[in-house]
Design a protein around this motif. Structure first.
Motif, PDB file in Angstrom:
ATOM      1  N   ASP A  11      -7.590 -44.020 -21.542  1.00 23.06           N
ATOM      2  CA  ASP A  11      -8.767 -44.792 -21.159  1.00 23.06           C
ATOM      3  C   ASP A  11      -8.370 -45.916 -20.197  1.00 23.06           C
ATOM      4  O   ASP A  11      -7.241 -46.421 -20.244  1.00 23.06           O
ATOM      5  CB  ASP A  11      -9.422 -45.412 -22.394  1.00 23.06           C
ATOM      6  N   PRO A  12      -9.292 -46.343 -19.316  1.00 24.40           N
ATOM      7  CA  PRO A  12      -8.952 -47.440 -18.402  1.00 24.40           C
ATOM      8  C   PRO A  12      -8.710 -48.742 -19.148  1.00 24.40           C
ATOM      9  O   PRO A  12      -9.444 -49.089 -20.072  1.00 24.40           O
ATOM     10  CB  PRO A  12     -10.177 -47.533 -17.485  1.00 24.40           C
ATOM     11  N   ASP A  13      -7.670 -49.442 -18.753  1.00 26.67           N
ATOM     12  CA  ASP A  13      -7.410 -50.783 -19.268  1.00 26.67           C
ATOM     13  C   ASP A  13      -8.222 -51.814 -18.497  1.00 26.67           C
ATOM     14  O   ASP A  13      -8.571 -52.869 -19.031  1.00 26.67           O
ATOM     15  CB  ASP A  13      -5.925 -51.127 -19.124  1.00 26.67           C
ATOM     16  N   LEU A  14      -8.499 -51.499 -17.238  1.00 26.97           N
ATOM     17  CA  LEU A  14      -9.148 -52.447 -16.339  1.00 26.97           C
ATOM     18  C   LEU A  14     -10.142 -51.695 -15.459  1.00 26.97           C
ATOM     19  O   LEU A  14      -9.798 -50.690 -14.839  1.00 26.97           O
ATOM     20  CB  LEU A  14      -8.091 -53.133 -15.467  1.00 26.97           C
ATOM     21  N   VAL A  15     -11.386 -52.170 -15.440  1.00 25.19           N
ATOM     22  CA  VAL A  15     -12.403 -51.631 -14.550  1.00 25.19           C
ATOM     23  C   VAL A  15     -12.792 -52.729 -13.565  1.00 25.19           C
ATOM     24  O   VAL A  15     -13.149 -53.838 -13.968  1.00 25.19           O
ATOM     25  CB  VAL A  15     -13.648 -51.146 -15.320  1.00 25.19           C
ATOM     26  N   VAL A  16     -12.707 -52.416 -12.283  1.00 20.95           N
ATOM     27  CA  VAL A  16     -12.992 -53.387 -11.225  1.00 20.95           C
ATOM     28  C   VAL A  16     -14.170 -52.884 -10.396  1.00 20.95           C
ATOM     29  O   VAL A  16     -14.213 -51.710 -10.011  1.00 20.95           O
ATOM     30  CB  VAL A  16     -11.769 -53.575 -10.300  1.00 20.95           C
ATOM     31  N   ARG A  17     -15.119 -53.776 -10.119  1.00 27.20           N
ATOM     32  CA  ARG A  17     -16.208 -53.436  -9.204  1.00 27.20           C
ATOM     33  C   ARG A  17     -16.272 -54.472  -8.092  1.00 27.20           C
ATOM     34  O   ARG A  17     -16.216 -55.678  -8.349  1.00 27.20           O
ATOM     35  CB  ARG A  17     -17.548 -53.387  -9.927  1.00 27.20           C
ATOM     36  N   THR A  18     -16.388 -53.987  -6.866  1.00 25.36           N
ATOM     37  CA  THR A  18     -16.516 -54.876  -5.720  1.00 25.36           C
ATOM     38  C   THR A  18     -17.988 -55.083  -5.365  1.00 25.36           C
ATOM     39  O   THR A  18     -18.867 -54.447  -5.944  1.00 25.36           O
ATOM     40  CB  THR A  18     -15.770 -54.296  -4.507  1.00 25.36           C
ATOM     41  N   SER A  19     -18.250 -55.980  -4.439  1.00 25.54           N
ATOM     42  CA  SER A  19     -19.548 -56.234  -3.798  1.00 25.54           C
ATOM     43  C   SER A  19     -20.433 -57.209  -4.549  1.00 25.54           C
ATOM     44  O   SER A  19     -21.560 -57.477  -4.129  1.00 25.54           O
ATOM     45  CB  SER A  19     -20.339 -54.937  -3.563  1.00 25.54           C
ATOM     46  N   GLY A  20     -19.970 -57.788  -5.653  1.00 25.16           N
ATOM     47  CA  GLY A  20     -20.756 -58.788  -6.365  1.00 25.16           C
ATOM     48  C   GLY A  20     -21.701 -58.246  -7.409  1.00 25.16           C
ATOM     49  O   GLY A  20     -22.320 -59.020  -8.137  1.00 25.16           O
ATOM     50  N   GLU A  21     -21.833 -56.927  -7.490  1.00 28.86           N
ATOM     51  CA  GLU A  21     -22.678 -56.338  -8.531  1.00 28.86           C
ATOM     52  C   GLU A  21     -21.930 -56.353  -9.858  1.00 28.86           C
ATOM     53  O   GLU A  21     -20.717 -56.135  -9.902  1.00 28.86           O
ATOM     54  CB  GLU A  21     -23.061 -54.903  -8.174  1.00 28.86           C
ATOM     55  N   CYS A  22     -22.654 -56.583 -10.965  1.00 30.25           N
ATOM     56  CA  CYS A  22     -22.015 -56.727 -12.275  1.00 30.25           C
ATOM     57  C   CYS A  22     -22.558 -55.685 -13.244  1.00 30.25           C
ATOM     58  O   CYS A  22     -23.248 -56.008 -14.215  1.00 30.25           O
ATOM     59  CB  CYS A  22     -22.207 -58.135 -12.822  1.00 30.25           C
ATOM     60  N   ARG A  23     -22.274 -54.431 -12.957  1.00 23.19           N
ATOM     61  CA  ARG A  23     -22.683 -53.341 -13.848  1.00 23.19           C
ATOM     62  C   ARG A  23     -21.750 -52.161 -13.646  1.00 23.19           C
ATOM     63  O   ARG A  23     -21.060 -52.061 -12.632  1.00 23.19           O
ATOM     64  CB  ARG A  23     -24.131 -52.933 -13.574  1.00 23.19           C
ATOM     65  N   LEU A  24     -21.760 -51.232 -14.618  1.00 22.57           N
ATOM     66  CA  LEU A  24     -20.878 -50.066 -14.566  1.00 22.57           C
ATOM     67  C   LEU A  24     -21.492 -48.891 -13.821  1.00 22.57           C
ATOM     68  O   LEU A  24     -20.770 -47.985 -13.399  1.00 22.57           O
ATOM     69  CB  LEU A  24     -20.506 -49.630 -15.989  1.00 22.57           C
ATOM     70  N   SER A  25     -22.806 -48.884 -13.678  1.00 23.76           N
ATOM     71  CA  SER A  25     -23.488 -47.829 -12.916  1.00 23.76           C
ATOM     72  C   SER A  25     -23.079 -46.424 -13.348  1.00 23.76           C
ATOM     73  O   SER A  25     -22.748 -45.572 -12.519  1.00 23.76           O
ATOM     74  CB  SER A  25     -23.244 -48.021 -11.415  1.00 23.76           C
ATOM     75  N   ASN A  26     -23.073 -46.197 -14.664  1.00 24.37           N
ATOM     76  CA  ASN A  26     -22.860 -44.851 -15.207  1.00 24.37           C
ATOM     77  C   ASN A  26     -21.443 -44.340 -14.973  1.00 24.37           C
ATOM     78  O   ASN A  26     -21.223 -43.136 -14.851  1.00 24.37           O
ATOM     79  CB  ASN A  26     -23.887 -43.874 -14.606  1.00 24.37           C
TER      80      ASN A  26
END
Length: 256
Positions: free
Chosen positions: A196-211
């Motif tokens: 499983d991922p230890d770290l999930v990173v999202r760029t662009s300022g959005e704060c959700r996992l989006s499925n």
């Protein structure tokens, strides 16, 4: 039969240790690459230009992951919802992916990167599917980094297909409903062969996992960055590694 908890299934992977216990480097980093379109529009460029620059950022990201000792990198390259975009943009994305598979695969191979795909690659055209199959076969035995491309992927759909597999086993009498546990579900997800991922990173300022990797991210550390994906480089990768290094992962337990 279940292969057992992830903690034991992947216990052979050596990782740098934090002072006082815990890993200072995440074994598995998952990235939601967001902001290509906004990057292009801010510069008066077509969206395709943002995707091209985003592809360059992917190359930097892979190199940085290898340099930092990350063992698994999963990229949300094309979600199941992205099919709602215009046919022109979908064509640009798939053509770009096909180009990089043809012209950048040797570089990945030389770095010891294994490429694998999750999602629904069968929804893409035959030319792209052939390139993906060739890339997976060529890099199959590489061990430095496993790079997983999530293509036409949805976290809910992954859970649904896992439930269907277990339902068939119950119907065939191979297992009972009472025997189904979390480890058994782990084993029928598309990510069954990676931790499983230890770290999930999202760029662009959005704060959700989006499925994205919904089941697998239950205890992942989350980092949301304002930077747009095409601007994500070695410095940004180093920043998220530093943020992870100071996180205290408790997995539901009490603080020490």
């Amino acid at each position: 039969m279940s292969a057992g908890p992830l903690s034991s299934r992947f216990s052979h992977i050596p990782l740098p240790q934090k002072e006082g216990g815990g890993n200072s480097v995440p074994c598995h980093v998952a990235l939601i690459m967001d902001g290509n379109g906004r990057w292009a529009r801010a510069r008066g460029l077509p969206v395709a230009a943002g995707h091209r620059q985003g592809a360059e950022a992917v190359q930097q990201c892979v190199r940085s992951a290898v340099q930092h000792g990350v063992r698994y990198l999963t990229l949300y390259a094309f979600s199941s919802e992205n099919w709602r975009r215009s046919s022109e943009e979908i064509g640009d994305l798939t053509s770009l992916l096909r180009f990089y598979l043809r012209h950048k695969l040797n570089e990945l191979h030389e770095q010891g990167v294994r490429l694998r795909v999750i999602g629904e690659p069968e929804r893409f055209d035959s030319a792209l599917r052939d390139e993906l199959t060739r890339a997976e076969a060529k890099t199959l035995n590489n061990t430095t980094l496993t790079l997983t491309l999530a293509l036409s992927y949805g976290g809910r759909a992954d859970i649904v297909q896992a439930a269907r597999k277990l339902a068939v086993r119950v119907a065939n009498g191979d297992i009972s409903t009472s025997s189904i546990d979390e480890a058994m579900i782990d084993d029928v997800l598309q990510t069954a062969d990676i931790p499983d991922p230890d770290l999930v990173v999202r760029t662009s300022g959005e704060c959700r996992l989006s499925n994205f990797l919904l089941w697998q991210s239950a205890y992942a550390e989350l980092v949301f960055l304002d930077v747009l994906w095409p601007d994500f480089g070695e410095a940004e990768f180093g920043d998220v590694m530093a943020r992870y290094a100071v996180r205290k992962r408790r997995f539901g337990g009490r603080p020490q």
